[in-house]
Motif scaffolding. Structure first.
Motif, short mmCIF file in Angstrom:
data_model
loop_
_atom_site.label_atom_id
_atom_site.label_comp_id
_atom_site.label_asym_id
_atom_site.label_seq_id
_atom_site.Cartn_x
_atom_site.Cartn_y
_atom_site.Cartn_z
N CYS A 171 0.92 -1.29 -0.09
CA CYS A 171 -0.04 -0.04 -0.09
C CYS A 171 0.87 1.26 0.07
O CYS A 171 1.87 1.25 0.73
CB CYS A 171 -0.90 0.14 1.19
SG CYS A 171 -1.81 1.61 1.43
N CYS B 126 3.86 4.28 7.48
CA CYS B 126 3.10 3.44 6.92
C CYS B 126 1.62 3.89 6.71
O CYS B 126 0.99 4.54 7.34
CB CYS B 126 3.13 2.20 7.77
SG CYS B 126 2.26 0.83 6.91
N PHE B 127 1.17 3.44 5.64
CA PHE B 127 -0.35 3.81 5.36
C PHE B 127 -1.12 2.51 5.58
O PHE B 127 -0.87 1.48 5.19
CB PHE B 127 -0.34 4.31 3.80
CG PHE B 127 0.54 5.35 3.54
CD1 PHE B 127 0.24 6.66 4.16
CD2 PHE B 127 1.67 4.89 3.03
CE1 PHE B 127 1.15 7.46 4.02
CE2 PHE B 127 2.69 6.15 2.93
CZ PHE B 127 2.62 7.41 3.24
N LEU B 128 -2.29 2.80 6.43
CA LEU B 128 -3.32 1.76 6.61
C LEU B 128 -4.57 2.31 6.17
O LEU B 128 -5.13 2.91 6.73
CB LEU B 128 -2.91 1.61 8.13
CG LEU B 128 -3.97 0.49 8.70
CD1 LEU B 128 -3.11 -0.11 9.67
CD2 LEU B 128 -5.28 0.90 9.15
N VAL C 150 -7.58 6.18 4.77
CA VAL C 150 -6.05 5.60 4.77
C VAL C 150 -5.44 6.61 5.76
O VAL C 150 -5.72 7.54 5.93
CB VAL C 150 -5.60 5.97 3.36
CG1 VAL C 150 -4.03 5.50 3.53
CG2 VAL C 150 -6.13 4.85 2.25
N TYR C 151 -5.07 5.82 6.78
CA TYR C 151 -4.33 6.20 8.03
C TYR C 151 -3.04 6.45 7.60
O TYR C 151 -2.25 5.66 6.97
CB TYR C 151 -4.76 5.51 9.34
CG TYR C 151 -6.14 5.73 10.02
CD1 TYR C 151 -6.17 6.79 10.80
CD2 TYR C 151 -7.03 4.98 9.60
CE1 TYR C 151 -7.60 6.97 11.35
CE2 TYR C 151 -8.24 5.24 10.27
CZ TYR C 151 -8.49 6.24 11.18
OH TYR C 151 -9.94 6.39 11.89
N LYS C 152 -2.35 7.42 8.11
CA LYS C 152 -0.74 7.40 8.29
C LYS C 152 -0.31 7.10 9.44
O LYS C 152 -0.66 7.75 10.34
CB LYS C 152 -0.38 8.86 7.73
CG LYS C 152 1.25 8.95 7.70
CD LYS C 152 1.52 9.87 6.62
CE LYS C 152 1.45 11.32 7.37
NZ LYS C 152 2.04 12.38 6.30
N LEU C 153 0.47 6.08 9.49
CA LEU C 153 1.19 5.79 10.76
C LEU C 153 2.64 6.11 10.78
O LEU C 153 3.27 5.87 9.77
CB LEU C 153 1.15 4.06 10.96
CG LEU C 153 -0.19 3.59 11.39
CD1 LEU C 153 -1.48 3.80 10.72
CD2 LEU C 153 0.07 1.85 11.39
N GLY D 290 -0.63 4.28 0.10
CA GLY D 290 -1.38 5.18 0.51
C GLY D 290 -2.07 6.51 -0.41
O GLY D 290 -2.12 7.48 -0.05
#
Lengths: 447, 266, 53, 738
Positions: B18, B67-69, B52-55, B20
């Protein structure tokens, strides 16, 4: 002008003064109604709620007024079922407060849901597994009970009572009030509990979640218990406020003290259990879900350990002891403080169990969600307060709410002095009486 | 409760793949008639079934990492279909379908109490704070397979259930018993340019999704794949969206949230 | 809410207990009120007037 | 009175009770809920027959195939075309949101003419007549060369028709919008002697060393790159990202190498130096198929030792040597250049440095390597018959100076337009400007200068389908059909290694009174008559396209694309058309361009202590097409809050300026100032400010306009000494508390 409607043997302030105060409160009410209409017509975008805060100020207000309205069911239980006969002198007022609280709660719910026109789906398409269904059912049924308990009061108005049918109806209702009260106690027990269950069953919200007994999480019992403890505190508090504003004694000390004593013991036992629950939750339940206590109270702009201290110690243990100990209970000032703290305790508890639950980020990469209510939310929350004040004003003026008032305040010849500050007092508080007002206006000349 | 050939549709999202980019979000919006407003920057008011979250790993430059979730509805199974949201809905407007494992939402039934939103720890449930409005002419691109949601109700990712219905219809019409793996794919899976999303029946060992997720049914679907994790697994939500990551910090952040707690403790 | 009419109805223990309690409470309230009203009407026609409390 | 009250009470109560017993309240309650379930203002999508049309996406140079799902005559969803060699069934954010460009409020619905500063509708006849009159007038006066055209592409029939029109009319001024392709084309020409399009066989590479290329941020053909990246994840390929900011590409990379911005070329040369020194290069290629290696080698070894490079770039010596070793030892290494989405040419010397790395490891034309893809040859139209006016006009110097003595190697220099137009030569060098599928008023650096320059042109004709920033400046807008309403060929997707053509076809009838730009050009030519008319022997664009594509037409209609999958890059012995017939590390021409030197950002360091760099994201499009509403909706709140853009800045830098995350600041560059919000991050080098491209539109629709800041408003071009292309990678800036 309205002397014919005023109960016999009591004094009430002049009608213009009453109407003046009523107008002031009504303006506040209308402000709330305007906000309510905005919410209905334009939708809930008028609020500052969001997808993290689906439950906010309103739901807190709902839970709080219902907890405070718990005085009605618990006093009813004591009076009709347990047989604490002295409480008949305060039960009317407790019922009135309960009625106000519950009708307010229903109104707020009517604004809070996104589709009020479909609100009845909660009954028609009921999901029996939902705590909210239980709440809705019991709340509505109990509201019926409160109506049934309040109706005889209305019927006892001097003019209505003259109608034989209404007279007989109110008489008959009094006769079997114990049946209604018992049903009400049963219903109220459950919905107070199920309100506690609302956050207690959220197993994916570790702050609210609690272990279960059968299908009921601990919060179920804690909520009922706290309503039974704090509701009477609120009843006493409002009674005292009414007395202060009307400047006359309305309920005898022994009645208040009995209720205060019972509330004190309830509060003491409640807060004891609540403390154990909190410790168990903090050291067993929450860690089992991967959270430590500290996480819930740090790293955000508002929720700190202070709120835990406020709820458990300051508004729990402190009023509990003040009410349980005879000496402090019978000290008027300390009694004021105790019932105030007791009532506040319920409100803080409800706040924590609604708003803090949602404020806490459960996803590890999300942030705390804090919010400030919009004016529309505030106005609609004040709306029921204004409505309650109006109802207390009208009920107190025209209905025999306090059976002991006549005995405690025998009518004397008119006093010459006039208190100018009285009108101002009446604006802010739920009573309308100005004992110092000239007696002449109370003469039933126009009757 | 479980039917003989019950499906358990689920997803595996490879976070290593992913990027993102947000294609899943847009594909979902276009497929599911998600409304849009002039200002969509307040993500707590924005309706997006897929987000899409950004970690971030929390380290200082130059060791910082991201990391994109992507987070669709996790379609929690809980214990025996007891997902956090389904049981709390007072009006039975949402349901856990035991034959597909999909958590549904009936918009015309929902009366907007938002209890389900309070119950969901993933914030997948979104409220329609506004009336959905399409600028003149833009309503033309609305997909008739998905109903438009009115103001005041909760909506959420449906795993593109309408696509399953269509595939089933087709299969029935052709008198085939089963819907093939590639016949029912969600819009985000199909749209993802990185091929990071794999969708299928977790009960079917032949499906790619099962091969990757390796769910251990004796442990509520916990994955046997050491690279896999599920969001907030310990809450007992028993989700059907599995994530793969070769980065340990990502797995720890998404799954073992005690890390965060420990950070706070420190 | 009602068996047979609402399609959500499931005939299981939870539904029987829950709705049983509901309908029981409603019946008590309904019958109580009916009793009060009917008796009040009867008393009024008979010209009886009960004393308060 | 008493009776009245009693009867009233009884009536009211009785009435209420009676009504409650009738079905009326229940019926009303039910009706109300049913009404709330189908509010007339909540749209109900119409059902209908579902069809799927194969087409291609033109929204970016990526050249993806699309499947357009229709319900009756409505476009409902755009998806990737399965099995298309570029995107195989999936699609990027922009492509997926494409239907919003068809139906969105930014469309130009009919030809527009600006009268007293305001647009009024005009008929196509009048609009075209107005243009043709102006053109014949100009030509008659010997000013044919004062017609110019800006286009985003110079490939495909529409661009070729425009270019052909200009040529036969008598103007050399066809200008392509800048991109990293500009520098790459020169690099390929200088080193390999070919006029070709850079292609990268990324999917077969197993070690990609990217010098700031936003491989996962929209560089090249985005979906193709995404797929390649996933393949690396499955098959163990490595990605190294050299970039000052933790972009998405850097975050996804196996290694992020933060570097001082603008020094990427130095690092490439440093790595080359290590490879040469340790003899890790492909000896077969270097020894037998290259020339000028020794000369170049000396240059690199002397000037770009790891120590020197480390000082310049900020990359540790060990990292440089490690990178060099792992790159050279990989099976199929590949180095890429062109920052971000590759929307700016960049310095030629930098591109050359990166290209030389590919040469060193011998990946030119090899599997997984760097390719020179021949320009498509299917457009084979009859020779032009040049009238006197045409020949004279074409011999004039181009307005942008490209190809002149100073800018020998450049083909197009859009960045020089403002300068050319604003320097007053005593006459107006451009009388008519055509703009096709480009939005230079938004996407060229220093938009203010461009707008000022364009204001001097007497007639600006935009063919845009949308009322974008450039269309707003135009005197005439002749709206093109959108890509869902027209035919078009899409050749050579950016960076794709194989020759491929995809076919755009009308999915729906044109919604508005628009006309295909191809048709507009043909009609203009016909109106002008003579050899110009003869140069366009087709009745319509569609006829032209079908004839042009010839035997490919059928397969294009059938499959949606045509690909030469058998294509193989020529072997090293045939590939190079230089004087030496070898790959040239140095040559007279290359040496003449000077040595590698850093491109300095514009601005005085004392006054502008920080450096502003742009970055790209897949969720914002910064090219001709502005982001549709779905894209804007997908933008993170770490990038845009309400209408304010967030700039990224390192926490320590913010601290030193007294700024915190979320605070508002004024960002000033030599070109302008803007209000921005601060977002502190650990993912950027200290001293830098990063601003996303694609925001700050002033035109298009209300979903896009007025949000954030356009980087190009704050930035300006820096002319590359070697080519004249825009080599800027940033600009000096300062931040102050608002």
């Amino acid at each position: 002008m309205d002397a014919a409607l005023i109960p016999k043997g009591v004094k009430r302030c002049p009608l213009p003064q009453f109407l003046g105060a009523l107008t002031v409160v009504s303006v506040v009410l209308l402000w709330g109604v305007y906000a309510m209409l905005l919410c209905w017509l334009k939708g809930l975008n008028q609020t500052n709620m969001n997808n993290a805060y689906g439950f906010a100020l309103w739901i807190w207000a709902d839970l709080a007024v219902i907890a405070l309205g718990g005085g009605a069911f618990f006093t009813g239980l004591l009076r009709y079922i347990i047989g604490k006969d002295e409480l008949k002198n305060i039960i009317n007022f407790a019922v009135l407060l309960g009625f106000i609280c519950y009708s307010s709660a229903l109104l707020i719910l009517g604004i809070d849901v996104g589709q009020p026109l479909r609100g009845w789906f909660i009954f028609w398409h009921a999901n029996v597994h939902s705590m909210l269904t239980e709440v809705a059912f019991c709340l509505t049924c109990y509201f019926f009970v409160l109506c049934i308990e309040y109706v005889p009061l209305v019927l006892e108005n001097r003019q209505i009572d003259r109608v034989p049918f209404f007279h007989n109806l109110s008489h008959n209702m009094h006769e079997i009030m114990a049946v209604f009260a018992a049903t009400g106690a049963f219903l109220s027990f459950f919905h107070q509990g199920s309100l506690g269950g609302v956050s207690g069953v959220l197993f994916a919200r570790p702050f609210g979640f609690r272990e279960h007994i059968l299908i009921w999480p601990y919060t179920f019992f804690l909520f009922t218990w706290s309503a039974a403890a704090c509701g009477p505190c609120f009843t006493i508090l409002i009674t005292k406020i009414t007395e202060a504003i009307s400047r006359k004694k309305l309920v005898k000390d022994n009645v208040i003290r009995l209720l205060a004593k019972i509330a004190g013991w309830m509060l003491l036992t409640y807060i004891f259990v609540k403390t154990i629950d909190t410790i168990y939750w903090a050291f067993v339940t929450a860690p089992s879900k991967g959270f430590v206590l500290n996480f819930f109270y740090t790293d955000n702009a508002f929720y700190g350990y202070w709120i835990l201290f406020l709820e458990i110690v300051l508004c729990g243990w402190v009023p509990a002891f003040l009410l349980v100990v005879k000496k402090t209970r019978e000290n008027n000032k300390l009694l004021w403080i105790a019932v105030f703290l007791g009532a506040l305790g319920a409100m803080v508890n409800r706040w924590v169990m609604v708003l803090q639950v949602l404020a806490i980020p459960v996803l590890p990469f999300e942030n705390w969600a804090l919010y400030i209510p919009s004016w529309q939310e505030v106005a609609t929350t004040i709306l029921p307060v204004a409505y309650g004040i109006i109802l207390v004003m009208i009920s107190f003026r025209y209905m025999p709410i306090f059976p002991q008032e006549q005995e405690l305040n025998p009518i004397e010849p008119p006093t010459p002095e006039v208190e100018p500050a009285a009108a101002a007092d009446a604006e802010e508080t739920p009573a309308d009486e100005d004992p110092a007002a000239p007696e002449g206006d109370l003469q039933p000349a126009q009757a | 409760m479980k039917k003989e050939n019950a499906k358990r549709f689920g997803m595996v999202i490879d976070l290593d793949k992913c990027t993102g980019c947000g294609s899943c979000m847009v594909a979902c919006m276009a497929e599911n008639n998600v409304p849009f407003r002039e200002d969509e920057t307040d993500k707590l008011l924005s309706v997006a079934w897929m987000r899409v979250y950004k970690l971030t790993n929390g380290k200082a430059f130059p060791d910082a990492d991201e990391c994109f979730l992507p987070r669709p509805c996790q379609h929690c199974e809980g214990h025996h279909g007891h997902s956090p949201c389904v049981s709390v809905c007072p009006a039975t407007a949402t349901d856990y379908d035991a034959s597909t494992g999909i958590v549904s939402q009936i918009y015309t039934r929902c009366f907007g109490c938002r209890y389900c939103m309070a119950a969901c720890p993933y914030h997948v449930r979104l409220f329609n704070w506004w009336d959905p409005v399409w600028p003149d002419g833009m309503e033309k691109m609305l997909n008739p397979d998905v109903s438009v949601r009115m103001r005041g109700v909760v909506e959420k990712c449906s795993f593109c259930f309408h696509r399953y219905q269509l595939a089933r219809q087709q299969a029935d019409y052709e008198e085939r018993g089963e819907v093939a793996e590639n016949e029912y794919q969600t819009a985000c899976t199909q749209g993802c340019p990185a091929g990071a999303i794999v969708f299928g029946d977790l009960n079917n060992p032949d499906h790619e999704v099962t091969r990757l997720a390796q769910p251990d049914l004796s442990h509520e679907g916990k994955s046997r794949n050491p690279k896999a994790f599920r969001l907030l697994e310990r809450l007992g939500t028993n989700t059907k969206v599995y994530y793969l990551s070769s980065r340990e910090w990502v797995r720890r952040l998404g799954d073992n949230y005690q890390v965060k707690a420990a950070q706070h403790q420190a | 809410m009602l068996p047979f009419i609402s399609f959500e109805w499931v005939s299981d223990t939870v539904h029987f207990v829950f709705h049983g309690a509901l309908w029981y409470a409603l019946s008590v309230l309904g019958m109580g009120m009916t009793y009060c009203i009917v008796k009040a009407a009867y008393d009024t026609i008979k010209g009886k007037a009960g004393d308060h409390h | 009175m008493k009776i009245d009250r009693r009867s009233f009470l009884s009536f009211a109560i009785g009435g209420a009770a009676g009504t409650a017993l009738t079905p009326l309240p229940w019926k009303l309650t039910d009706d109300m809920s049913i009404w709330s379930q189908m509010w007339p203002w909540t749209p109900v999508p119409a059902r209908g027959a579902v069809t799927v049309v194969k087409s291609a996406c033109t929204l970016c140079p990526g050249g993806c195939g699309i499947n357009v799902r229709k319900v009756d005559d409505r476009v409902v969803k755009i998806e990737g075309l399965p099995d298309h060699p570029v995107n195989d069934g999936s699609l990027c954010t922009l492509g997926l949101a494409g239907a919003q460009l068809l139906y969105g409020p930014r469309r130009v619905k009919t030809p527009l003419k600006k009268v007293n500063g305001r647009f009024v509708a005009i008929s196509w006849e009048d609009a075209l007549a107005e243009v043709s009159e102006k053109l014949s007038d100009l030509r008659a006066k010997g000013g044919a060369h004062t017609v110019a055209c800006i286009s985003s592409s110079d490939r495909g029939t529409v661009a070729e028709l425009l270019a052909r029109f200009l040529r036969v009319f008598g103007s050399p001024n066809f200008i392509r919008m800048p991109s990293s392709q500009d520098a790459y084309e020169v690099a390929l020409y200088l080193t390999q002697g070919v006029r070709a399009i850079p292609g990268f066989d990324v999917e077969h590479s197993d070690f990609v060393l990217s010098f700031g290329s936003g491989l996962l941020d929209g560089w090249g053909s985005p979906v193709y790159l995404f797929k390649a990246h996933s393949q690396w994840r499955d098959q163990g390929g490595k990605l190294i990202q050299v970039e000052p900011r933790l972009s998405r590409t850097a975050a996804k990379a196996d290694q992020w190498v933060p570097i001082n911005p603008g020094t990427e070329g130095a690092l490439a040369l440093g790595i080359a130096g290590v490879i040469i020194k340790e003899s890790l290069y492909d000896e077969k290629f270097v020894n037998s198929h290259s020339s000028g290696f020794q000369e170049w080698k000396r240059l690199v070894i002397d000037g770009f030792s790891p120590e020197i490079v480390s000082k310049v770039t900020g990359v540790k010596v060990t990292v440089i040597t490690e990178l060099a070793r792992s790159f050279a030892r990989a099976n199929r290494p590949l180095a890429t250049g062109g920052r971000g989405k590759g929307t700016s040419p960049g310095s030629l010397k930098e591109v050359l440095a990166v290209h030389f790395l590919n040469a060193l490891v011998g990946n030119l034309g090899q599997k997984g390597g760097s390719w020179a893809v021949p320009e498509p040859e299917y457009i084979d139209w009859p020779e032009l018959e040049m009238e006197q006016a045409a020949s004279t006009g074409n011999q004039q110097t181009r307005i942008d100076g490209a190809g002149s003595d100073i800018y020998t190697h450049a083909r197009y220099l859009a960045n020089r337009l403002p300068e050319a137009l604003l320097t007053d030569p005593g006459y107006q060098p451009v009388q008519v400007l055509f703009i096709s599928e480009a939005n230079p008023a938004y996407s060229l650096p220093d938009t203010t200068a461009f707008k000022d320059a364009v204001a001097k042109i007497p007639m600006k004709v935009s063919f845009s389908s949308y009322l974008d920033e450039t269309a707003e400046l135009a005197d005439l807008v002749l709206p093109n059909h959108t890509y869902l309403e027209r035919y078009e060929d899409v050749p050579a997707p950016s960076g794709y290694p194989l020759p491929i053509i995809s076919l755009v076809r009308p999915v729906v009838e044109p919604k508005f009174n628009s006309m295909h730009t191809g048709d507009a050009v043909i009609q203009l030519a016909k109106a002008l008559g003579g050899s110009i008319s003869k140069a366009f022997p087709w009745d319509s664009y569609e006829e032209c396209l079908e004839e042009t594509l010839g035997d490919k037409w059928e397969s294009l209609m059938e499959q949606g694309y045509w690909v030469d999958s058998e294509y193989e890059a020529p072997g090293w012995s045939e590939a190079f058309e230089t004087a030496s017939e070898k790959f040239e590390f140095t040559s007279r021409e290359i040496s003449a361009l000077g040595n590698y030197s850093l491109v300095k950002p514009e601005g005085d360091e004392a006054f502008f202590p920080l450096v502003l760099i742009p970055f790209d994201t897949m969720r914002l499009w910064s090219g001709y097409v502005g982001s549709p509403p779905f894209l804007i909706k997908s933008v993170e709140d770490t990038l845009l809050q309400k209408n304010e853009v967030l700039v990224e800045i390192h926490a320590a830098t913010a601290d030193s300026l007294g700024l915190g995350s979320g605070s508002t600041a004024v960002l000033t560059t030599p070109k302008g100032k803007a209000r921005v919000k601060i977002r502190t991050t650990e993912g950027i080098m200290p001293g830098l400010i990063a601003l996303p491209r694609g925001l700050g539109h002033t035109a298009n629709d209300r979903f896009l306009a007025g949000k954030g800041v356009n980087y190009n408003r704050l930035a300006g071009p820096v002319e590359d000494g070697a080519t004249g292309h825009d080599a800027a990678w940033g600009i000096r800036a300062r931040l102050a508390k608002a």
